[in-house]
Write a protein that holds these residues in place. Structure first.
Motif, PDB file in Angstrom:
ATOM      1  N   LEU A  42       0.933  -1.363   0.000  1.00  0.00           N
ATOM      2  CA  LEU A  42      -0.149   0.111   0.062  1.00  0.00           C
ATOM      3  C   LEU A  42       0.613   1.221  -0.158  1.00  0.00           C
ATOM      4  N   ALA A  43       2.080   1.396   0.935  1.00  0.00           N
ATOM      5  CA  ALA A  43       2.809   2.321   0.942  1.00  0.00           C
ATOM      6  C   ALA A  43       3.428   2.658  -0.427  1.00  0.00           C
ATOM      7  N   GLU A  44       3.789   1.478  -1.060  1.00  0.00           N
ATOM      8  CA  GLU A  44       4.573   1.714  -2.385  1.00  0.00           C
ATOM      9  C   GLU A  44       3.797   2.023  -3.465  1.00  0.00           C
ATOM     10  N   SER A  45       2.590   1.707  -3.329  1.00  0.00           N
ATOM     11  CA  SER A  45       1.433   2.136  -4.514  1.00  0.00           C
ATOM     12  C   SER A  45       0.940   3.673  -4.013  1.00  0.00           C
ATOM     13  N   ALA A  46       1.060   4.230  -2.894  1.00  0.00           N
ATOM     14  CA  ALA A  46       0.927   5.550  -2.701  1.00  0.00           C
ATOM     15  C   ALA A  46       2.263   6.297  -3.269  1.00  0.00           C
ATOM     16  N   THR A  47       3.570   5.797  -3.077  1.00  0.00           N
ATOM     17  CA  THR A  47       4.574   6.548  -3.288  1.00  0.00           C
ATOM     18  C   THR A  47       4.625   6.623  -4.993  1.00  0.00           C
ATOM     19  N   TYR A  48       4.225   5.548  -5.673  1.00  0.00           N
ATOM     20  CA  TYR A  48       4.434   5.262  -7.117  1.00  0.00           C
ATOM     21  C   TYR A  48       2.875   5.135  -7.522  1.00  0.00           C
ATOM     22  N   PRO A  49       2.041   6.046  -7.519  1.00  0.00           N
ATOM     23  CA  PRO A  49       0.427   5.869  -7.798  1.00  0.00           C
ATOM     24  C   PRO A  49       0.175   5.453  -8.972  1.00  0.00           C
ATOM     25  N   SER A  50       1.016   5.776 -10.206  1.00  0.00           N
ATOM     26  CA  SER A  50       0.729   5.259 -11.353  1.00  0.00           C
ATOM     27  C   SER A  50       0.677   3.508 -11.308  1.00  0.00           C
ATOM     28  N   THR A  51       1.427   2.954 -10.550  1.00  0.00           N
ATOM     29  CA  THR A  51       1.177   1.424 -10.635  1.00  0.00           C
ATOM     30  C   THR A  51       0.135   1.192  -9.872  1.00  0.00           C
ATOM     31  N   ALA A  52      -0.634   1.898  -9.293  1.00  0.00           N
ATOM     32  CA  ALA A  52      -2.118   1.445  -8.823  1.00  0.00           C
ATOM     33  C   ALA A  52      -3.420   1.875  -9.769  1.00  0.00           C
ATOM     34  N   PHE A  53      -2.971   2.386 -10.920  1.00  0.00           N
ATOM     35  CA  PHE A  53      -3.840   2.648 -12.129  1.00  0.00           C
ATOM     36  C   PHE A  53      -4.157   1.633 -13.112  1.00  0.00           C
ATOM     37  N   PRO A  54      -5.008   1.509 -13.825  1.00  0.00           N
ATOM     38  CA  PRO A  54      -5.181   0.406 -14.873  1.00  0.00           C
ATOM     39  C   PRO A  54      -3.937   0.702 -15.812  1.00  0.00           C
ATOM     40  N   LYS A  55      -3.289  -0.722 -16.014  1.00  0.00           N
ATOM     41  CA  LYS A  55      -2.262  -0.721 -16.890  1.00  0.00           C
ATOM     42  C   LYS A  55      -2.584  -0.298 -18.444  1.00  0.00           C
ATOM     43  N   GLN A  56      -1.522   0.010 -19.015  1.00  0.00           N
ATOM     44  CA  GLN A  56      -1.823   0.359 -20.401  1.00  0.00           C
ATOM     45  C   GLN A  56      -1.685  -0.867 -21.119  1.00  0.00           C
ATOM     46  N   ASP A  57      -2.239  -0.740 -22.330  1.00  0.00           N
ATOM     47  CA  ASP A  57      -2.737  -2.009 -23.166  1.00  0.00           C
ATOM     48  C   ASP A  57      -1.378  -2.845 -23.474  1.00  0.00           C
ATOM     49  N   ASP A  58      -0.178  -1.934 -23.508  1.00  0.00           N
ATOM     50  CA  ASP A  58       0.965  -2.705 -23.799  1.00  0.00           C
ATOM     51  C   ASP A  58       1.830  -3.404 -22.530  1.00  0.00           C
ATOM     52  N   GLU A  59       1.241  -3.131 -21.590  1.00  0.00           N
ATOM     53  CA  GLU A  59       1.816  -3.707 -20.310  1.00  0.00           C
ATOM     54  C   GLU A  59       1.226  -4.892 -19.809  1.00  0.00           C
ATOM     55  N   PRO A  60       2.123  -5.759 -19.377  1.00  0.00           N
ATOM     56  CA  PRO A  60       1.358  -7.072 -19.007  1.00  0.00           C
ATOM     57  C   PRO A  60       0.636  -6.862 -17.520  1.00  0.00           C
ATOM     58  N   VAL A  61      -0.730  -7.560 -17.487  1.00  0.00           N
ATOM     59  CA  VAL A  61      -1.334  -7.445 -16.361  1.00  0.00           C
ATOM     60  C   VAL A  61      -1.255  -8.840 -15.731  1.00  0.00           C
ATOM     61  N   ASP A  62      -0.900  -8.530 -14.208  1.00  0.00           N
ATOM     62  CA  ASP A  62      -0.866  -9.657 -13.380  1.00  0.00           C
ATOM     63  C   ASP A  62      -2.240 -10.224 -13.149  1.00  0.00           C
ATOM     64  N   ARG A  63      -2.617 -11.424 -13.672  1.00  0.00           N
ATOM     65  CA  ARG A  63      -3.911 -11.963 -13.698  1.00  0.00           C
ATOM     66  C   ARG A  63      -3.983 -13.156 -12.328  1.00  0.00           C
ATOM     67  N   THR A  64      -2.981 -13.093 -11.568  1.00  0.00           N
ATOM     68  CA  THR A  64      -2.835 -14.278 -10.730  1.00  0.00           C
ATOM     69  C   THR A  64      -3.382 -13.930  -9.503  1.00  0.00           C
ATOM     70  N   ASN A  65      -3.857 -14.942  -8.866  1.00  0.00           N
ATOM     71  CA  ASN A  65      -4.343 -14.523  -7.325  1.00  0.00           C
ATOM     72  C   ASN A  65      -3.280 -14.479  -6.387  1.00  0.00           C
ATOM     73  N   LEU A  66      -2.776 -13.142  -6.044  1.00  0.00           N
ATOM     74  CA  LEU A  66      -1.806 -13.218  -5.136  1.00  0.00           C
ATOM     75  C   LEU A  66      -1.984 -13.522  -3.715  1.00  0.00           C
ATOM     76  N   TYR A  67      -1.249 -14.441  -3.263  1.00  0.00           N
ATOM     77  CA  TYR A  67      -1.329 -14.750  -1.688  1.00  0.00           C
ATOM     78  C   TYR A  67      -0.319 -14.196  -1.092  1.00  0.00           C
ATOM     79  N   LEU A  68      -0.311 -13.326  -0.001  1.00  0.00           N
ATOM     80  CA  LEU A  68       0.908 -12.597   0.666  1.00  0.00           C
ATOM     81  C   LEU A  68       1.305 -13.791   1.729  1.00  0.00           C
TER      82      LEU A  68
END
Length: 624
Positions: free
Chosen positions: A577-603
């Motif tokens: 959460l802190a890193e997403s706030a620090t780099y907010p562009s990473t928490a917006f919809p990805k551009q079409d040419d960016e790979p999207v993480d579709r896996t269920n991530l378990y911390l």
């Protein structure tokens, strides 16, 4: 105060005009003087209290001049009431003082017995004890009294000096002559001064602290004899209040009481004004609330100097060195203030920040709390920096303890946000686990008891990002005020990140997020992280048009993070959460040419891998 306006009053023939003329000419004028002199203006001169300009207004007591008299009395800062014989003395108590009260004139009065060359009046001590003190005791407006002679030019400069001092250094707010005691407001102000000057907080002003106090207030050092004389003066009245350790609070108050009784109340005012007190014994508004503007899209944070001040403050008051401020230590710390800030009480301090096992706020929690306060209401931090005695070496005042961050406008633009404190709104359906998430953020043990959140609730803690940089993250669940907050553009502008949460074991939980985003389309302008809570329970299909993974995939965003407040690995979510706030562009919809993480991530990946490894080992052992 730049100007002192003196209104000279009294019966006809008491010598009002002669006193003024004697002051201006510096000699008694034997020729006939006009009945009422024109206004006299005296520029600031050496020795004038606070270098004020003085305006002296002569008046007449004749009935047809009463309108002018009333007007001048209401414009005055101080009244010089003159009498010269038994008749005019009786008129002081029977007419003049009641007359001032009837007009609502609330200014100090200096009582002057003129024509002291007439020996029939008796000696000065007799006049003071027989005439002046009784009327002073009856009328508290009378600040001081003096005996003068315009003819002999006796005490002429002194009487106007008393008038100036009555305005610039009034005794009335400080001392109650009837009770022979300092007034409560003066005691409170002087106690705060003592508290701030007691640098080691041992309850005494030692010699070093007294010398520093002397230099700060009077800009000249104390001699060894002066220090000894001060202690002896206190010991005569309170032997236990001055010793080898220094002067205690009682002795300090006693010393100032002696100043007041000896007519040296200007000494008390010099002290109080050096500590930013006004004539009403409140702290100056410009001192408590200096100009400090935070532009739109920027925020306020503590500067390194500010953090250092609060660290030193914590360490100074942690008397038992247990790493936490207990109730008595916290009370001692906030002694020179009105108490804990109201916003802290509203946020249930200290439960909103980090505490030790005994429930006392830690240094980490203390700094986090002030980081949140500065972010949300910098004016409160500035006010308390003033109360707590922050001093800037560069004369920048309390604002030196704060800094303004660089404005962030386009959040979806790649790059780091230049700030160290971030606000994250935690959104989700009731019962989804938001409160448990906030408790886990503060390292609180998990509770199975459910308590619905009514008022907004905050939790603040420090988070170490990858690479070792530290920031402060504020998690806030909005309670029943959620609709009002999400409709408020100012509140949305202040928010750095949204954390959408749902209960992965409750089939209707995710639908709340979908409806929330439809209802408040402005939320799309904020970076967001989707989180599946209660991942330690059985996962269930969501009653929704799309399952959470499909929904986030359609948005070109990362799949929800699966976490549980019962897992130790939940700390990785807070870093994310802190890193997403620090780099907010990473928490917006990805551009079409960016790979999207579709896996269920378990911390809790470590726990899962351990379980998988155990199953494989069991299979191998059974096959063998």
């Amino acid at each position: 105060m730049a100007t002192v306006r003196i209104c000279v009053c009294g019966d006809e023939g008491v010598g009002k005009s002669s006193i003024i003329t004697s002051l201006v000419k510096d000699v008694f004028v034997t020729t006939k003087i006009q009945p009422v002199l024109p206004q006299v203006t005296l520029p600031p001169t050496l020795g004038t209290p606070d270098n004020v300009t003085t305006i002296i207004v002569d008046t007449s007591a004749l009935p047809h001049e009463r309108h002018t008299l009333r007007k001048e009395l209401r414009k005055s800062n101080v009244i010089l009431l003159v009498y010269s014989d038994h008749y005019s003395y009786e008129r002081v108590a029977l007419f003049w003082m009641p007359y001032f009260r009837s007009l609502g004139v609330n200014v100090p009065v200096v009582l002057c017995a003129n024509k002291s060359e007439l020996q029939s009046n008796g000696t000065t001590s007799q006049v003071v004890s027989d005439e002046m003190l009784p009327v002073m005791n009856e009328f508290k407006e009378i600040d001081s009294c003096i005996r003068t002679s315009a003819k002999e030019h006796h005490n002429i400069n002194e009487v106007f000096f008393l008038c100036q001092k009555a305005v610039t250094h009034p005794i009335a707010p400080l001392y109650d002559s009837k009770e022979a005691a300092l007034k409560p407001a003066a005691v409170s102000a002087l106690q705060r001064v003592f508290h701030l000057c007691d640098k080691d907080k041992d309850g005494y002003l030692n010699d070093e602290e007294l010398l520093a106090f002397q230099l700060k207030c009077f800009e000249k050092p104390l001699g060894e004899d002066d220090l000894s004389n001060i202690k002896r003066s206190i010991q005569r009245m309170a032997p236990e209040s001055a010793n080898d350790r220094g002067i205690d609070e009682r002795g300090f108050l006693l010393l100032n009481k002696i100043f007041a009784e000896k007519g040296r109340h200007e000494t008390i005012w010099i002290i109080l004004r050096k500590f930013h007190y006004t004539d009403s014994l409140s702290l100056k508004d410009t001192f408590l609330h200096p100009k400090f503007d935070v532009p739109q899209y920027s925020s306020a944070e503590l500067s390194p100097t500010g953090y250092r001040f609060f660290v030193d403050l914590f360490l100074l008051f942690d008397k038992d060195n247990d790493g936490g401020l207990n109730d008595s230590e916290l009370a001692a710390l906030f002694a020179p203030t009105p108490g804990v800030p109201p916003s802290w009480i509203d946020s249930a301090f200290p439960s909103c920040t980090v505490r030790n096992e005994a429930g006392y706020i830690t240094l980490q929690g203390w700094l986090a709390q002030w980081s949140m306060t500065t972010f949300e209401e910098p004016k409160t931090t500035l006010e308390y920096l003033a109360y707590l005695g922050f001093e800037s070496s560069d004369r920048g005042g309390t604002t030196a303890a704060l800094k303004v961050t660089k404005a962030r406008k386009r959040r979806n633009k790649p790059g780091r946000v230049e700030r160290n404190v971030f606000l994250c709104y935690v959104l989700g359906a009731s019962g989804s686990g938001k409160s448990a998430l906030l408790s886990a953020f503060l390292n609180r043990p998990f509770s199975h008891t459910y308590h619905p959140t009514i008022k907004p609730r905050s939790a603040v803690n420090s988070v170490e990002l990858k690479g070792g940089k530290q920031c402060y993250l504020i998690l806030e669940e909005l309670g029943e005020l959620e609709p009002a907050i999400l409709e408020n553009q100012v509140k949305l502008d202040a928010c750095d990140l949204l954390c959408y949460t749902y209960d992965s074991s409750e089939p209707d939980s995710f639908a709340h997020i979908v409806e929330l985003r439809k209802k408040y389309p402005k939320l799309d302008g904020l970076p967001a992280v989707y989180t599946a809570l209660k991942a330690d329970q059985d996962k269930t299909m969501q009653r929704c048009e799309q399952q959470p993974d499909e929904y986030t995939s359609a948005l070109n965003m990362a799949a929800p993070l699966h976490v549980s407040a019962t897992w130790s690995s939940i700390s990785e979510l807070f870093v994310h959460l802190a890193e997403s706030a620090t780099y907010p562009s990473t928490a917006f919809p990805k551009q079409d040419d960016e790979p999207v993480d579709r896996t269920n991530l378990y911390l809790a990946l470590g726990a899962i891998l351990s379980t998988t490894a155990a199953i494989m080992i069991w299979k191998k052992s059974t096959s063998s």
